[in-house]
Design a protein around this motif. Structure first.
Motif, mmCIF file in Angstrom:
data_model
loop_
_atom_site.group_PDB
_atom_site.id
_atom_site.type_symbol
_atom_site.label_atom_id
_atom_site.label_comp_id
_atom_site.label_asym_id
_atom_site.label_seq_id
_atom_site.Cartn_x
_atom_site.Cartn_y
_atom_site.Cartn_z
ATOM 1 N N THR A 42 0.830 -1.196 0.000
ATOM 2 C CA THR A 42 0.000 0.000 0.000
ATOM 3 C C THR A 42 0.869 1.253 0.000
ATOM 4 O OG1 THR A 42 -1.692 -1.165 1.249
ATOM 5 C CG2 THR A 42 -1.831 1.223 1.234
ATOM 6 N N ARG A 43 0.385 2.269 -0.654
ATOM 7 C CA ARG A 43 1.076 3.546 -0.746
ATOM 8 C C ARG A 43 0.560 4.473 0.355
ATOM 9 N NH1 ARG A 43 2.936 6.786 -5.406
ATOM 10 N NH2 ARG A 43 2.605 9.005 -4.988
ATOM 11 N N PHE A 44 1.511 5.107 1.076
ATOM 12 C CA PHE A 44 1.176 6.039 2.145
ATOM 13 C C PHE A 44 1.954 7.336 1.957
ATOM 14 C CE2 PHE A 44 0.511 1.825 3.841
ATOM 15 C CZ PHE A 44 -0.631 1.923 4.623
ATOM 16 N N THR A 45 1.344 8.435 2.354
ATOM 17 C CA THR A 45 2.017 9.738 2.315
ATOM 18 C C THR A 45 1.968 10.360 3.712
ATOM 19 O OG1 THR A 45 1.413 10.123 0.006
ATOM 20 C CG2 THR A 45 2.047 12.041 1.292
ATOM 21 N N PHE A 46 3.101 10.886 4.149
ATOM 22 C CA PHE A 46 3.214 11.522 5.464
ATOM 23 C C PHE A 46 3.855 12.889 5.286
ATOM 24 C CE2 PHE A 46 3.599 6.961 5.783
ATOM 25 C CZ PHE A 46 2.791 6.610 6.856
ATOM 26 N N LYS A 47 3.558 13.813 6.178
ATOM 27 C CA LYS A 47 4.210 15.122 6.114
ATOM 28 C C LYS A 47 4.362 15.707 7.508
ATOM 29 C CE LYS A 47 0.010 17.866 5.314
ATOM 30 N NZ LYS A 47 -0.613 18.890 4.436
ATOM 31 N N GLU A 48 5.473 16.395 7.705
ATOM 32 C CA GLU A 48 5.753 17.111 8.945
ATOM 33 C C GLU A 48 6.648 18.311 8.627
ATOM 34 O OE1 GLU A 48 5.730 13.477 12.267
ATOM 35 O OE2 GLU A 48 7.420 14.876 12.137
ATOM 36 N N PRO A 49 6.553 19.390 9.437
ATOM 37 C CA PRO A 49 7.440 20.543 9.227
ATOM 38 C C PRO A 49 8.794 20.337 9.911
ATOM 39 C CG PRO A 49 5.862 21.021 10.976
ATOM 40 C CD PRO A 49 5.519 19.647 10.450
ATOM 41 N N HIS A 50 9.854 20.498 9.155
ATOM 42 C CA HIS A 50 11.209 20.412 9.697
ATOM 43 C C HIS A 50 12.127 21.290 8.847
ATOM 44 C CE1 HIS A 50 10.291 17.088 12.414
ATOM 45 N NE2 HIS A 50 9.693 16.463 11.410
ATOM 46 N N MET A 51 13.168 21.829 9.458
ATOM 47 C CA MET A 51 14.198 22.590 8.755
ATOM 48 C C MET A 51 13.607 23.738 7.937
ATOM 49 S SD MET A 51 16.989 19.705 7.579
ATOM 50 C CE MET A 51 17.981 18.872 8.848
ATOM 51 N N GLY A 52 12.563 24.348 8.448
ATOM 52 C CA GLY A 52 11.987 25.509 7.786
ATOM 53 C C GLY A 52 11.203 25.202 6.543
ATOM 54 N N THR A 53 10.851 23.941 6.339
ATOM 55 C CA THR A 53 10.069 23.554 5.164
ATOM 56 C C THR A 53 9.190 22.378 5.526
ATOM 57 O OG1 THR A 53 10.212 23.063 2.784
ATOM 58 C CG2 THR A 53 11.752 21.902 4.229
ATOM 59 N N ALA A 61 4.340 0.120 1.838
ATOM 60 C CA ALA A 61 4.532 -0.801 2.953
ATOM 61 C C ALA A 61 3.435 -1.867 2.923
ATOM 62 C CB ALA A 61 4.496 -0.041 4.272
ATOM 63 N N PRO A 62 3.680 -3.009 3.574
ATOM 64 C CA PRO A 62 2.684 -4.092 3.556
ATOM 65 C C PRO A 62 1.426 -3.785 4.354
ATOM 66 C CG PRO A 62 4.529 -4.668 4.970
ATOM 67 C CD PRO A 62 4.928 -3.427 4.241
ATOM 68 N N ASP A 63 1.545 -2.853 5.328
ATOM 69 C CA ASP A 63 0.385 -2.534 6.160
ATOM 70 C C ASP A 63 0.592 -1.166 6.811
ATOM 71 O OD1 ASP A 63 1.819 -2.945 8.828
ATOM 72 O OD2 ASP A 63 2.032 -4.929 7.925
ATOM 73 N N GLY A 64 -0.508 -0.649 7.368
ATOM 74 C CA GLY A 64 -0.473 0.677 7.958
ATOM 75 C C GLY A 64 0.423 0.772 9.179
ATOM 76 N N GLU A 65 0.457 -0.282 9.993
ATOM 77 C CA GLU A 65 1.282 -0.247 11.201
ATOM 78 C C GLU A 65 2.759 -0.091 10.850
ATOM 79 O OE1 GLU A 65 2.199 -2.897 15.235
ATOM 80 O OE2 GLU A 65 0.878 -3.682 13.667
ATOM 81 N N THR A 66 3.217 -0.865 9.871
ATOM 82 C CA THR A 66 4.615 -0.756 9.442
ATOM 83 C C THR A 66 4.895 0.630 8.872
ATOM 84 O OG1 THR A 66 4.719 -3.113 8.921
ATOM 85 C CG2 THR A 66 6.367 -1.697 7.886
ATOM 86 N N ALA A 67 3.980 1.125 8.046
ATOM 87 C CA ALA A 67 4.169 2.433 7.419
ATOM 88 C C ALA A 67 4.283 3.533 8.460
ATOM 89 C CB ALA A 67 3.008 2.721 6.468
ATOM 90 N N HIS A 68 3.391 3.528 9.446
ATOM 91 C CA HIS A 68 3.392 4.590 10.445
ATOM 92 C C HIS A 68 4.616 4.518 11.359
ATOM 93 C CE1 HIS A 68 -0.742 5.028 9.087
ATOM 94 N NE2 HIS A 68 -0.787 6.193 9.720
ATOM 95 N N LYS A 69 4.990 3.310 11.746
ATOM 96 C CA LYS A 69 6.189 3.173 12.577
ATOM 97 C C LYS A 69 7.433 3.635 11.826
ATOM 98 C CE LYS A 69 4.747 -0.556 15.692
ATOM 99 N NZ LYS A 69 4.998 -1.953 16.126
ATOM 100 N N ALA A 70 7.525 3.259 10.572
ATOM 101 C CA ALA A 70 8.683 3.647 9.766
ATOM 102 C C ALA A 70 8.738 5.160 9.578
ATOM 103 C CB ALA A 70 8.640 2.942 8.414
ATOM 104 N N ALA A 71 7.597 5.758 9.245
ATOM 105 C CA ALA A 71 7.561 7.201 9.026
ATOM 106 C C ALA A 71 7.865 7.959 10.309
ATOM 107 C CB ALA A 71 6.203 7.607 8.475
ATOM 108 N N ASP A 72 7.314 7.509 11.431
ATOM 109 C CA ASP A 72 7.583 8.169 12.706
ATOM 110 C C ASP A 72 9.071 8.146 13.029
ATOM 111 O OD1 ASP A 72 4.934 8.792 13.115
ATOM 112 O OD2 ASP A 72 4.532 7.112 14.477
#
Length: 357
Positions: A42-53, A61-72
């Motif tokens: 599955t395709r996931f998109t994440f975003k957070e503000p860092h370094m002024g941008t 990822a195979p599942d949402g749990e893996t995707a979220h842990k990896a992105a975090d």
């Protein structure tokens, strides 16, 4: 620092897969699984503000749990690098180093030493066209963008006297950095975001995520391609203001990095002249003339820093330097007085396709 590459990239990335009509949840946009005969991640998109941008991570990822842990974990790494390398926080490791300028060598972290080493390498090959010791002058130009007035000539001359990459001495064995002149100030704005994108991908791989994109404004690093694709589609936004809403030519990349620098977003107009936020270390003056430089390289830390060589030296000089760097290629666009784009491209630059293709 970078022109409108971010939005163009996002549009191109989302065009690859079908987007679900789901709301953002804690800064995350979930997208639909790729369709096909065989099961696909599955395709996931994440975003957070860092370094002024805004940092964006797109991954499969195979599942949402893996995707979220990896992105975090990837964003935690990026946030840590931001806290280390920012020049806006006097408590950062970078600013603590600068506070000891003119003194003894200072032992620094592995991350900071690595980035400063890469910065010195880039300064060496470009004869100082790229120079992270330009911080004192950059601070004056930040003020100029706020006030709309040119830096005071006397202050500019005094700050220019503190600029010089050879006055930053690195000892690899001792892992120390010494700033020889009191008052020296480092600015990693031209290299840190590319490095952070690299590190974000490295963290994702520890979670088994090997198909991902990390974008920090116009500094982008990618690992393996999306399932069923040859690479990630990355659009380079046009330089002309009349074409601001149009998608530019598209790169197809995997296991590489691309950065674009120019004056499209960060600039100041003073007495009818447009000055870029990119400052020539040797003159202390922001670049003038509409331009955009794109560099493709094996790693973001290289692509990010090498775009400054391209913008400051121009294509003729820069291409001869970049041609000696393994896996590095570049494209330079200049806007003429009558609004036409003039383009120079290295022979090894990846093929470009039209947006509709």
């Amino acid at each position: 620092m970078i022109h409108r590459l971010t939005l163009a990239v996002l549009a191109a990335m989302l065009a690859v897969g079908q987007v679900c009509n789901l709301p953002l949840l804690k800064g995350r946009l979930q997208t639909c699984p790729t369709t096909g005969a065989a099961p696909a991640p599955t395709r996931f998109t994440f975003k957070e503000p860092h370094m002024g941008t805004e940092f964006r991570i797109i991954l499969y990822a195979p599942d949402g749990e893996t995707a979220h842990k990896a992105a975090d974990a990837a964003f935690a790494r990026i946030a840590s690098l931001d806290a280390t390398m920012t020049d806006y926080d006097p408590a950062s490791e970078l600013m603590r180093l600068c506070a000891k300028s003119g003194g003894d060598p200072v032992k620094v972290s592995d991350e900071l030493f690595f980035v400063l080493s890469k910065a010195q390498d880039t300064s060496r090959i470009s004869d100082g066209a790229f120079d992270v010791t330009v911080g004192p002058v950059v601070r004056l130009w930040r003020q100029a963008r706020r006030t709309g007035r040119m830096p005071d000539p006397q202050k500019l001359a005094a700050e220019r006297a503190l600029v010089g990459w050879k006055d930053m001495v690195l000892d690899e064995k001792a892992h120390t950095v010494q700033l020889l002149k009191t008052g020296m100030r480092l600015d990693l704005g031209g290299i840190a975001k590319g490095y952070a994108a690299d590190e974000g991908l490295a963290v994702l791989k520890t979670f088994g995520v090997t198909r991902a994109l990390a974008a920090a404004g116009g500094d982008i690093a990618v690992s393996g391609p999306p399932p069923g694709a040859e690479g990630w589609r990355i659009a380079i936004a046009p330089l002309g203001e009349a074409d601001a809403d149009k998608e530019g030519p598209v790169l197809l990349l995997h296991d590489a990095a691309v950065s674009t620098s120019g004056d499209a977003e960060q600039y100041v107009e003073i007495d009818g002249k447009r000055y870029s936020h990119i400052v020539d270390p040797k003159t202390g003056i922001g670049l003038v003339g509409r331009m955009s430089g794109t560099v493709v390289a094996p790693h973001g830390v290289i692509a990010d820093s090498h775009t400054k060589i391209l913008c400051i030296l121009g294509p003729e000089k820069a291409f001869s330097i970049l041609a000696k760097e393994e896996g590095v290629s570049a494209r330079f666009v200049h806007l003429t007085d009558d609004g036409k784009e003039e383009t120079a491209v290295m022979k090894n630059f990846p093929p470009l396709t039209n947006p509709e293709k």
